[in-house]
Design an enzyme around this catalytic site. Structure first.
Site, PDB file in Angstrom:
ATOM      1  N   ALA A 184      48.162  32.103  44.567  1.00 17.44           N
ATOM      2  CA  ALA A 184      49.121  33.213  44.528  1.00 17.44           C
ATOM      3  C   ALA A 184      50.002  33.272  45.766  1.00 17.44           C
ATOM      4  CB  ALA A 184      48.369  34.538  44.366  1.00 17.44           C
ATOM      5  N   HIS A 207      46.609  42.540  44.267  1.00 21.17           N
ATOM      6  CA  HIS A 207      47.509  41.477  43.811  1.00 21.17           C
ATOM      7  C   HIS A 207      48.351  40.935  44.967  1.00 21.17           C
ATOM      8  CE1 HIS A 207      47.500  43.892  39.778  1.00 21.17           C
ATOM      9  NE2 HIS A 207      46.381  43.219  39.941  1.00 21.17           N
ATOM     10  N   GLU A 225      34.117  24.994  48.289  1.00 18.22           N
ATOM     11  CA  GLU A 225      34.113  26.440  48.094  1.00 18.22           C
ATOM     12  C   GLU A 225      33.213  27.088  49.143  1.00 18.22           C
ATOM     13  OE1 GLU A 225      34.069  30.295  47.307  1.00 18.22           O
ATOM     14  OE2 GLU A 225      35.544  28.908  46.421  1.00 18.22           O
ATOM     15  N   ALA A 226      33.751  28.083  49.846  1.00 20.12           N
ATOM     16  CA  ALA A 226      32.974  28.743  50.903  1.00 20.12           C
ATOM     17  C   ALA A 226      31.865  29.617  50.351  1.00 20.12           C
ATOM     18  CB  ALA A 226      33.904  29.578  51.785  1.00 20.12           C
ATOM     19  N   THR A 275      40.236  30.796  41.242  1.00 14.67           N
ATOM     20  CA  THR A 275      41.046  30.893  40.030  1.00 14.67           C
ATOM     21  C   THR A 275      41.940  29.680  39.842  1.00 14.67           C
ATOM     22  OG1 THR A 275      41.064  33.279  40.414  1.00 14.67           O
ATOM     23  CG2 THR A 275      42.547  32.439  38.719  1.00 14.67           C
ATOM     24  N   ASN A 281      37.147  40.411  39.495  1.00 20.06           N
ATOM     25  CA  ASN A 281      38.166  41.418  39.190  1.00 20.06           C
ATOM     26  C   ASN A 281      37.789  42.204  37.930  1.00 20.06           C
ATOM     27  OD1 ASN A 281      38.810  39.795  36.968  1.00 20.06           O
ATOM     28  ND2 ASN A 281      40.655  38.936  37.902  1.00 20.06           N
ATOM     29  N   ILE A 298      48.141  39.770  38.293  1.00 18.95           N
ATOM     30  CA  ILE A 298      48.660  38.429  38.545  1.00 18.95           C
ATOM     31  C   ILE A 298      47.723  37.302  38.126  1.00 18.95           C
ATOM     32  CG2 ILE A 298      50.126  39.226  40.425  1.00 18.95           C
ATOM     33  CD1 ILE A 298      48.064  37.970  42.371  1.00 18.95           C
TER      34      ILE A 298
END
Length: 623
Positions: free
Chosen positions: A592, A559, A51-52, A30, A109, A603
């Site tokens: 986050a 979140h 990116e994994a 994100t 999500n 969030i």
């Protein structure tokens, strides 16, 4: 191979990978893709994203808005994190789905788009972060998205008169809309709160609204597909940029750190394992940016030698920077629920348990982009404790806060008492809320098992709607820490749900109010009188009964925040107001995990806004 042909390379291939890039971003989720997109707007800047997970941008489970649950607990998409047994939840463990694919958690999500309160964001600055307040961040909440209003008929059906078109985003990469699927439940939700004198006031983007309302979702109004970081910030135009390289299925193991003569630490690059299992090192000319999320950014700091000296020594890791607050301050919106049986004519997603209906829904979506799987509108309410919102309520609220706040030991980190003072002010504010109610058009079965896919599956006979109550501003604090020196080993996650007794006291009062909600028309007419419930034996007429619901049904609202908190170092912070890790010159965290105090609501909007602002901060540092 010529540089201009790089975009045609398979994203998991290390072919033509350079030895160094200006910026290395760990995590193509994100926040990571936002930063990559914004920085590479300058053709003279080179960026590598590691990116994994894999590239599944065109997978129908991601593109179809209503198939989110199909990805949870699936290792192709989900890291499958699980908490430790929670003492206050009768020893239950709680699942935390996290996106393991391009787009990160925004790709898996449910897509609900909510916005924080003004007082919640202002509290970040009050914790020592100059410039991190509602007024500064507000433009970034607009910048990341484009809002498309629904038809006038849908606006009337959902009572969207509180929406102010002038404050919405108009040019952002993430598409926000209400979708096309609206049913009786969505229509009657705002009307029910209106009859309770809790009609929504103020547009959500003003940071001042509360009451019952409808949330849009991150859905493209034209294609009717999920809009997420992978599609919005890594679209076909961005993919063609020769100064951006995205490498998938690349697991970063640690940041390569070097001590400078002035005592500061510099990030020289990262060590990662490629899809083939080979270990590589790539160098950073300017910065390394961790966007691995609330669980894995602190994990990577610890694996790299930044964390509690005693913990690092336990696993044979050399301590570069001794900061015992890495991985602390974990916060989450703990969420309790009750499912109520609906009348036979009321449509809920529980009917999708029938394979024939499920495949018919898939066919309907594929043909016309309509039906249950089109999703699009979520029913919410930001509410104070209703009994405390009346004339004598402030005194009752003060009594409750005074009963618990002074008598709970503050041991976690230096800023915690300051945080609690800010939370007290937020709860006593007339412009904020202590709970986020949601109504989900399906049943929940939390006691069926810890796996998220079980909790959200229609395994109980009958059709239900679920009322959820999530703490807007939790007091409990947990932690995330490594369990070994191997990046492949998941960290230990302990949110310590309800460890602060005030959380359950606040939650119980809101849970008790659910009985009022279900007896209020027009919602009451959609539920079977004396119908079944999940859990079957749950009634919450009294406060004592309501106190028992949380330990039985609390799950995560997914979140998690706070584990690399943005605060001064002497207050227990991990990054400063520029998001640079304390003690380093060029290692940032942008996700986050930097949120020092959890905002209300879902969030994802805040993570997008943080990443947008971080991109500007990084550009300013260069200039």
């Amino acid at each position: 191979m010529a540089e201009s042909s790089l975009p045609s390379i398979e994203t998991s291939s290390i072919e033509c990978l350079a030895e160094s890039y200006d910026y290395i971003i760990v995590g193509g989720g994100t926040s990571g893709l936002v930063i990559a997109s914004r920085l590479t707007e300058d053709p003279n800047v080179t960026v590598l994203v590691l990116e994994a997970g894999s590239d599944k941008l065109h997978d129908s489970r991601i593109t179809t808005p209503g198939l989110a649950v199909a990805m949870w607990d699936n290792p192709e998409f989900d890291w499958q994190f699980m908490t430790t047994p929670q003492d206050e939840l009768n020893g239950r463990t709680v699942a935390h789905p996290r996106g393991k694919t391009l787009g990160g958690s925004s790709a898996i999500n449910v897509g609900l788009m909510a916005y924080p309160s003004k007082s919640g964001l202002d509290s970040w600055e009050k914790l020592g972060n100059k410039g991190w307040n509602f007024d500064t961040l507000r433009p970034y909440y607009r910048k990341f998205h484009t809002y498309t209003p629904p038809s006038k008929a849908v606006q009337e059906l959902l009572a969207l008169d509180y929406m102010d078109q002038s404050v919405q985003g108009t040019t952002g990469p993430i598409q926000v809309s209400f979708g096309d699927f609206q049913g009786q439940l969505q229509k009657q939700w705002p009307e029910t709160f209106k009859r309770l004198n809790m009609k929504y006031t103020g547009d959500p983007l003003t940071g001042l609204g509360f009451g019952g309302h409808s949330n849009p979702a991150s859905i493209d109004p034209k294609s009717k597909t999920r809009s997420h970081a992978g599609t919005g910030y890594y679209d076909s135009e961005v993919r063609q940029r020769v100064n951006l390289r995205v490498l998938t299925e690349a697991l970063v193991e640690k940041v390569m750190l070097t001590m400078m003569e002035d005592g500061q630490t510099s990030a020289k690059g990262v060590q990662y394992s490629s899809k083939a299992g080979k270990r590589h090192i790539v160098n950073a000319n300017k910065e390394v940016i961790l966007s691995a999320g609330t669980f894995q950014s602190p994990q990577l700091l610890e694996l790299s030698g930044i964390g509690s000296r005693s913990l690092l020594e336990e696993f044979g890791i050399d301590t570069i920077i001794n900061n015992p607050f890495v991985g602390e301050n974990l916060q989450d919106h703990a969420m309790a629920s009750i499912s109520f049986e609906v009348e036979d004519e009321v449509a809920t997603a529980d009917v999708l348990r029938d394979p024939k209906i499920f495949y018919a829904a898939i066919e309907e979506y594929n043909k016309s982009k309509t039906g249950f799987l089109a999703s699009g509108t979520y029913c919410s309410a930001f509410m104070p404790i209703v009994d405390f919102s009346r004339q004598d309520g402030q005194a009752k609220l003060s009594d409750l806060l005074n009963q618990y706040l002074p008598n709970v030991a503050v041991l976690s980190f230096p800023a915690q008492k300051h945080q609690y003072d800010l939370l007290r002010a937020i709860l006593q504010s007339k412009d904020d809320s202590s709970i986020h109610y949601c109504m989900a058009s399906f049943q929940m079965n939390v006691e069926a098992g810890s796996a998220a896919s079980k909790c959200f599956s229609p395994i109980t006979e009958g059709n239900y709607v679920t009322l959820l109550a999530a703490l807007s501003h939790p007091f409990s604090r947990g932690s995330v820490h490594i369990t070994s020196a191997d990046a492949r080993d998941k960290p230990v996650i302990d949110p310590k749900y309800l460890s602060h007794p005030l959380d359950n006291e606040i939650l119980a009062r809101h849970v008790q109010y659910m009985e009022t909600l279900i007896r209020t028309e027009p919602l009451a007419s959609l539920l079977k009188k004396d119908g079944r419930r999940i859990p079957a034996d749950i009634h919450v007429e009294t406060l004592e009964e309501a106190r028992k619901l949380g330990p039985r049904t609390i799950t995560s609202n997914f979140h998690p925040t706070g584990t690399c908190a943005m605060m001064p170092e002497n207050l227990g912070g991990v990054v400063d107001e520029r998001l640079i890790v304390h003690g380093t010159t060029n290692l940032r965290v942008v996700d986050a995990s930097i949120i020092p105090l959890e905002p209300r609501g879902n969030i994802q909007s805040s993570v997008y806004a943080i990443a947008e602002r971080a991109s500007d901060l990084i550009k300013e540092a260069v200039n």
